[in-house]
Motif scaffolding. Structure first.
Motif, PDB file in Angstrom:
ATOM      1  N   LEU A 117       0.811  -1.220   0.000  1.00  0.00           N
ATOM      2  CA  LEU A 117       0.000   0.000   0.000  1.00  0.00           C
ATOM      3  C   LEU A 117       0.847   1.274   0.000  1.00  0.00           C
ATOM      4  CD1 LEU A 117      -2.901  -0.998   2.411  1.00  0.00           C
ATOM      5  CD2 LEU A 117      -3.040  -0.597  -0.034  1.00  0.00           C
ATOM      6  N   TRP A 118       2.173   1.126   0.037  1.00  0.00           N
ATOM      7  CA  TRP A 118       3.023   2.309   0.087  1.00  0.00           C
ATOM      8  C   TRP A 118       2.829   3.273  -1.076  1.00  0.00           C
ATOM      9  CZ3 TRP A 118       8.503   1.046   2.439  1.00  0.00           C
ATOM     10  CH2 TRP A 118       8.332   0.646   3.773  1.00  0.00           C
ATOM     11  N   PRO A 119       2.791   2.787  -2.317  1.00  0.00           N
ATOM     12  CA  PRO A 119       2.630   3.769  -3.408  1.00  0.00           C
ATOM     13  C   PRO A 119       1.396   4.644  -3.234  1.00  0.00           C
ATOM     14  CG  PRO A 119       3.197   1.642  -4.295  1.00  0.00           C
ATOM     15  CD  PRO A 119       2.959   1.436  -2.838  1.00  0.00           C
ATOM     16  N   ILE A 120       0.265   4.006  -2.868  1.00  0.00           N
ATOM     17  CA  ILE A 120      -0.960   4.798  -2.706  1.00  0.00           C
ATOM     18  C   ILE A 120      -0.810   5.756  -1.537  1.00  0.00           C
ATOM     19  CG2 ILE A 120      -3.410   4.654  -2.140  1.00  0.00           C
ATOM     20  CD1 ILE A 120      -3.596   2.179  -3.776  1.00  0.00           C
ATOM     21  N   THR A 121      -0.201   5.280  -0.432  1.00  0.00           N
ATOM     22  CA  THR A 121      -0.013   6.150   0.729  1.00  0.00           C
ATOM     23  C   THR A 121       0.858   7.342   0.362  1.00  0.00           C
ATOM     24  OG1 THR A 121       0.031   4.090   1.941  1.00  0.00           O
ATOM     25  CG2 THR A 121       0.509   6.078   3.186  1.00  0.00           C
ATOM     26  N   ARG A 122       1.997   7.048  -0.311  1.00  0.00           N
ATOM     27  CA  ARG A 122       2.872   8.157  -0.722  1.00  0.00           C
ATOM     28  C   ARG A 122       2.122   9.118  -1.624  1.00  0.00           C
ATOM     29  NH1 ARG A 122       7.050   4.328  -1.740  1.00  0.00           N
ATOM     30  NH2 ARG A 122       6.347   4.410  -3.886  1.00  0.00           N
ATOM     31  N   GLY A 123       1.279   8.552  -2.537  1.00  0.00           N
ATOM     32  CA  GLY A 123       0.496   9.390  -3.432  1.00  0.00           C
ATOM     33  C   GLY A 123      -0.432  10.303  -2.661  1.00  0.00           C
ATOM     34  N   VAL A 183       2.874   8.619  -6.132  1.00  0.00           N
ATOM     35  CA  VAL A 183       2.430   7.264  -6.437  1.00  0.00           C
ATOM     36  C   VAL A 183       3.472   6.503  -7.256  1.00  0.00           C
ATOM     37  CG1 VAL A 183       1.157   7.465  -8.607  1.00  0.00           C
ATOM     38  CG2 VAL A 183       0.234   6.078  -6.777  1.00  0.00           C
ATOM     39  N   GLY A 184       4.375   7.189  -7.922  1.00  0.00           N
ATOM     40  CA  GLY A 184       5.384   6.419  -8.643  1.00  0.00           C
ATOM     41  C   GLY A 184       6.240   7.203  -9.614  1.00  0.00           C
ATOM     42  N   VAL A 185       5.792   8.407 -10.011  1.00  0.00           N
ATOM     43  CA  VAL A 185       6.552   9.136 -11.010  1.00  0.00           C
ATOM     44  C   VAL A 185       7.933   9.513 -10.482  1.00  0.00           C
ATOM     45  CG1 VAL A 185       6.649  11.260 -12.367  1.00  0.00           C
ATOM     46  CG2 VAL A 185       4.532   9.993 -12.206  1.00  0.00           C
ATOM     47  N   TRP A 186       7.984   9.911  -9.206  1.00  0.00           N
ATOM     48  CA  TRP A 186       9.280  10.294  -8.646  1.00  0.00           C
ATOM     49  C   TRP A 186      10.219   9.094  -8.621  1.00  0.00           C
ATOM     50  CZ3 TRP A 186      12.158  14.374  -7.496  1.00  0.00           C
ATOM     51  CH2 TRP A 186      13.298  14.170  -6.715  1.00  0.00           C
ATOM     52  N   ASN A 187       9.732   7.988  -8.065  1.00  0.00           N
ATOM     53  CA  ASN A 187      10.608   6.837  -7.876  1.00  0.00           C
ATOM     54  C   ASN A 187      11.074   6.219  -9.180  1.00  0.00           C
ATOM     55  OD1 ASN A 187      10.927   6.781  -5.205  1.00  0.00           O
ATOM     56  ND2 ASN A 187       9.244   5.375  -4.784  1.00  0.00           N
ATOM     57  N   TRP A 226      -2.795   5.839 -13.421  1.00  0.00           N
ATOM     58  CA  TRP A 226      -2.844   6.489 -12.107  1.00  0.00           C
ATOM     59  C   TRP A 226      -3.337   7.922 -12.187  1.00  0.00           C
ATOM     60  CZ3 TRP A 226      -3.300   3.925  -7.868  1.00  0.00           C
ATOM     61  CH2 TRP A 226      -2.842   2.603  -7.838  1.00  0.00           C
ATOM     62  N   ILE A 227      -3.541   8.446 -13.414  1.00  0.00           N
ATOM     63  CA  ILE A 227      -4.209   9.739 -13.563  1.00  0.00           C
ATOM     64  C   ILE A 227      -5.704   9.594 -13.287  1.00  0.00           C
ATOM     65  CG2 ILE A 227      -4.853  11.454 -15.303  1.00  0.00           C
ATOM     66  CD1 ILE A 227      -2.153  11.209 -16.516  1.00  0.00           C
ATOM     67  N   ILE A 228      -6.241   8.363 -13.455  1.00  0.00           N
ATOM     68  CA  ILE A 228      -7.693   8.180 -13.367  1.00  0.00           C
ATOM     69  C   ILE A 228      -8.268   8.412 -11.957  1.00  0.00           C
ATOM     70  CG2 ILE A 228      -9.595   6.581 -13.847  1.00  0.00           C
ATOM     71  CD1 ILE A 228      -8.237   7.258 -16.395  1.00  0.00           C
ATOM     72  N   LYS A 280      19.513   6.309  -8.502  1.00  0.00           N
ATOM     73  CA  LYS A 280      19.047   5.010  -8.970  1.00  0.00           C
ATOM     74  C   LYS A 280      17.529   4.896  -8.742  1.00  0.00           C
ATOM     75  CE  LYS A 280      20.342   0.156  -8.736  1.00  0.00           C
ATOM     76  NZ  LYS A 280      18.959  -0.261  -8.994  1.00  0.00           N
ATOM     77  N   PRO A 281      16.740   4.558  -9.793  1.00  0.00           N
ATOM     78  CA  PRO A 281      15.304   4.412  -9.589  1.00  0.00           C
ATOM     79  C   PRO A 281      15.022   3.288  -8.611  1.00  0.00           C
ATOM     80  CG  PRO A 281      15.858   4.346 -11.922  1.00  0.00           C
ATOM     81  CD  PRO A 281      17.148   4.260 -11.161  1.00  0.00           C
ATOM     82  N   SER A 282      13.996   3.448  -7.789  1.00  0.00           N
ATOM     83  CA  SER A 282      13.670   2.370  -6.856  1.00  0.00           C
ATOM     84  C   SER A 282      12.334   1.765  -7.254  1.00  0.00           C
ATOM     85  CB  SER A 282      13.616   2.904  -5.433  1.00  0.00           C
ATOM     86  OG  SER A 282      12.339   3.380  -5.128  1.00  0.00           O
ATOM     87  N   TYR A 283      12.350   0.463  -7.488  1.00  0.00           N
ATOM     88  CA  TYR A 283      11.105  -0.213  -7.823  1.00  0.00           C
ATOM     89  C   TYR A 283      10.743  -1.122  -6.682  1.00  0.00           C
ATOM     90  CZ  TYR A 283      12.085   1.153 -12.582  1.00  0.00           C
ATOM     91  OH  TYR A 283      12.330   1.862 -13.709  1.00  0.00           O
ATOM     92  N   PHE A 284       9.461  -1.187  -6.400  1.00  0.00           N
ATOM     93  CA  PHE A 284       9.010  -2.223  -5.491  1.00  0.00           C
ATOM     94  C   PHE A 284       7.861  -2.931  -6.180  1.00  0.00           C
ATOM     95  CE2 PHE A 284       5.717  -3.378  -2.404  1.00  0.00           C
ATOM     96  CZ  PHE A 284       6.350  -4.490  -1.885  1.00  0.00           C
TER      97      PHE A 284
END
Lengths: 605, 188
Positions: free
Chosen positions: A7-13, A59-63, A182-184, A73-77
């Motif tokens: 749930l981290w991406p949504i939380t960060r978003g 949500v993910g653009v930064w990472n 994720w724009i939706i 270095k990009p971080s993917y989870f």
């Protein structure tokens, strides 16, 4: 805590959105104190734009994106299993399912709004919603269903199957693909918030001058639509590039499954025309927020400008909706008739000519708007001309069914239903393309029934048919056939009963976009209300079927339909890289009944 | 498995793929500027107020075209692996672009007095120059990013898509101005 890591991406978003909202509010307050323009709308605008940026970055653009640009270095989870659906996944199969589930939920929500409208219209007097809320609910139903129609097949199904059909590992730009999904969520949230800001009573078309002067909810709608347009452009860009560049060896343009061709045609429209409507919406925003006068006739503006710009997109947009449906229809017709597609090349030519002609028909929406009279006849003629390539699509479907060996499972039932519905939709369109009859029928329920016959009867029926068709591919399990047929029969019958009644009340003078009507139309409206409720109930077996079959349906095997196209040549559901061995295509997509044909059109290399 | 698309051999590495993607994007943007220009003629015909600052308009147009030349020189330099020349040229592009934006700001300051956004020509003028300036701004951010990437040693004569893409976009933004300038300043 580690179980909740997905749930981290949504939380960060969300954190990003809140920070953005506060920053935007600060900017908005300082700008409005400088200019002295109406402050609320400036605040809303800045808050939204910054909140959207914050959400996307979080949500993910930064990472996965910006970090690479600035040399970190990009971080993917990547989460596992079902948890992947909650993250910024770049796998087109995950994104396809994300789109599909989101838009089926939005579809049911839009349907719920339609039921609220029918409750109000069950009586000619004031009922549940009344004049204050009826138009907002009607507009919400409109825009949500338009969004579903634009994005459910392209964003959902074609995201999932197009790369598989052409033998690619993924779409051309996986990160852009994730971004376009994720724009939706902000779009949906914005639309649902509109009633708190006074709603918007302009319909999904948002014509000025009303849309320039009404409540703040309108501004939220305009931003939602604009943002959704961005997603649509990014999606179209991805599909075009994918099809041009990532076809497997041997997958020539002449061997593309017809569904892929329909997505190419629809994507051409969505990357070009969407920019124009985005500009139209921006003009309304500028009129509202910056005090400009695009549509203020008193100060040199022209309200008709908006109608031109809007329909320059929104008429082609109906082809963004219907072309993928045609593609899916012809795809299934061939597989379930066990015959090669009739007139493949002609259909491709029709798709491309529909694309070209769709840019030249917009002004038939303006026959009663006060547009110059000399434009009536050319636009009437081109509108009627576009029915010729559409007719070719029909001919191809019927020619394929003719003397085929029909396999009437649920997806094929939806195909037959769609052919029937779209025929009615097409024939009633003639009355609306024709200037003389259109002037009588404009803004009545005849129009409402007509476009529901094309959009719902044509596209949404095909959306469900295609979901059933590709369900085994996506989940590796079979849906329940009995429940599927129950869904089709109830939906088909109640749908037709509902909208045929609408044609009748429409010709009798029932106006659209009103919460009240003359009492002699009461009976027809009650009938429509009853059928609406039944239509709504027909989706219960669908939802139950999908959820239950996904969880514990019979395992389907890789190719339960024995279909020839490439997506069935790999496992169901496909592995992460789509094909364990890259495929090489050595024949056309529909080789049924030909001697020496292979199971699918490909051999592994 | 974990880094799906990034480890993949043919996605994200093919130059023609990125080029086609960029051209599709440029095609898409063309429709936006087409709509802008059509709107000007639809609302105002060929009317033009007397108070436009013609010398300033000409100067900023020339500045913007010069910046395109500098960007082109920068791209050529990186293709010959001349990192120093690449930096100088791209940084000059950024400087010229800033001069252009200052010029637009000056125009806006004057325009507020003669044709504010609440007048018909002002509406067109501020929208067209505003949307274009926004594109210039995004292009400048992209240019700054490629200068940073260049100084990290991430471009050489074999691999400089980042530069090529940004410079192509920059040319597009300039070409858009080549159509906007006569539409606003010269048509009469």
């Amino acid at each position: 805590m580690t179980q909740l890591k997905f749930l981290w991406p949504i939380t960060r978003g969300l954190i990003g959105a809140i920070i953005g909202l506060l920053v935007g509010l600060g900017v908005g307050l300082s700008v409005s104190s400088l200019t002295g323009n109406p402050a609320t709308e400036i605040n809303i605008s800045f808050s939204y734009v910054f909140a959207l940026l914050g959400w996307l970055l979080g949500v993910g653009v930064w990472n996965s994106w910006i970090r690479e640009w600035i040399g970190i270095k990009p971080s993917y989870f990547e989460a596992k299993n079902w948890q992947r659906y909650f993250g910024f996944s770049m796998d087109h199969k995950v994104i396809g399912v994300q789109y599909l589930v989101t838009f089926v939920i939005l579809f049911l929500l839009g349907g719920f709004f339609a039921l609220l409208m029918r409750i109000e219209l069950a009586d000619s007097g004031e009922g549940l919603l009344g004049p204050n809320y009826y138009n907002t609910i009607m507009s919400l139903h409109g825009i949500i269903m338009v969004a579903v129609a634009v994005a459910a097949i392209i964003g959902g199904l074609s995201n999932y199957v197009l790369p598989l059909m052409i033998g690619a590992e993924d779409v051309a730009f996986p990160r852009i693909n994730a971004l376009s999904f994720w724009i939706i969520p902000p779009v949906a949230i914005l639309l649902i918030l509109t009633p708190l800001f006074g709603g918007f009573d302009s319909g999904w078309t948002a014509y000025p001058p009303l849309s320039v002067t009404n409540a703040d909810g309108q501004l939220l709608f305009l931003f939602a639509f604009l943002t959704f347009g961005l997603s649509s452009i990014l999606g179209g860009l991805n599909f075009l590039t994918t099809t041009i560049c990532l076809r497997a060896p041997g997958m020539t343009w002449g061997r593309l499954p017809i569904f892929v061709w329909s997505i190419v045609a629809a994507s051409i429209i969505s990357v070009t025309a969407t920019q124009v409507v985005a500009f139209g919406l921006l003009m309304v925003i500028l009129d509202r927020v910056a005090g400009m006068v695009f549509f203020d006739a008193g100060l040199g503006g022209k309200p008709l400008l908006y109608e031109h710009v809007f329909w320059f997109y929104s008429h082609p947009a109906v082809y963004i909706m219907i072309l993928p449906a045609f593609g899916a229809l012809l795809e299934m017709v061939s597989h379930f008739s066990r015959k090669p597609l009739f007139g493949y090349k002609l259909v491709v030519a029709s798709f491309l000519s529909i694309t070209a002609l769709s840019f030249l028909v917009w002004a038939h929406h303006l026959f009663t708007s006060g547009m110059d009279e000399f434009l009536h006849i050319p636009f009437m003629a081109i509108t009627e001309l576009i029915s010729v390539p559409t007719g070719v699509v029909f001919l191809s479907a019927l020619g394929t069914i003719w003397r085929g060996k029909l396999w009437l499972v649920t997806p094929m039932l939806f195909v037959v239903g769609t052919v029937f519905n779209f025929l009615i939709g097409g024939l009633t369109g003639i009355f609306l393309a024709d200037v003389a009859t259109d002037i009588h029928l404009q803004d009545t329920y005849f129009v409402v029934a007509h476009f529901h016959y094309t959009m719902m009867g044509g596209e949404i029926f095909m959306l469900f048919g295609a979901i059933y068709y590709w369900f085994p591919k996506m989940t590796g399990r079979l849906y329940n056939e009995t429940l599927g047929r129950l869904h089709f029969i109830t939906m088909f019958l109640t749908y037709n009963a509902l909208f045929i009644t609408m044609f009748i009340v429409g010709t009798n003078g029932m106006n659209r976009r009103v919460w009240t009507y003359p009492e002699n139309l009461q009976d027809g409206n009650i009938l429509i209300g009853v059928f609406s409720l039944l239509l709504g109930l027909s989706f219960i077996p669908f939802v139950y079927n999908m959820v239950a079959s996904w969880a514990r349906g019979t395992v389907s095997g890789n190719n339960p339909w024995g279909a020839t196209t490439l997506e069935w040549a790999t496992d169901s559901p496909p592995p992460e890289e789509n094909f364990a061995h890259p495929p090489k295509v050595d024949e056309g997509p529909y080789t049924y009944g030909q001697s020496g044909r292979k199971e699918t059109q490909a051999t592994p290399i | 498995m974990s880094t799906h698309s990034e480890t993949n051999t043919h996605i994200g590495n093919s130059l023609s793929l990125k080029r086609i993607g960029l051209w599709v994007f440029i095609l898409s943007e063309t429709f936006l500027f087409g709509a802008l220009i059509s709107t000007r003629y639809y609302l105002q015909g060929v009317e033009r107020p007397d108070h436009l600052n013609q010398p300033l308009g000409l100067v900023i147009s020339i500045v913007l075209l010069m910046s395109s030349l500098a960007a082109y020189r920068g791209e050529v330099a990186v293709s010959y692996n001349d990192q120093k020349k690449f930096r100088i040229n791209i940084i000059s592009t950024i400087i010229l672009a800033s001069i252009f934006l200052v010029g637009v700001g000056w125009e806006w300051y004057e325009a507020f007095q003669y044709f504010p956004p609440s007048s018909a020509f002002g509406t067109i003028f501020f929208t067209m120059t505003g949307i274009h300036a926004f594109h210039v701004l995004t292009g400048m951010i992209a240019l700054i990013i490629i200068v940073k990437m260049g100084s990290d040693g991430r471009f050489n004569s074999n691999s400089y898509w980042g530069v090529e893409g940004v410079v192509k976009y920059w040319h597009f933004v300039d070409v858009a101005w080549v159509f906007i300038y006569p539409t606003l300043y010269l048509v009469n």
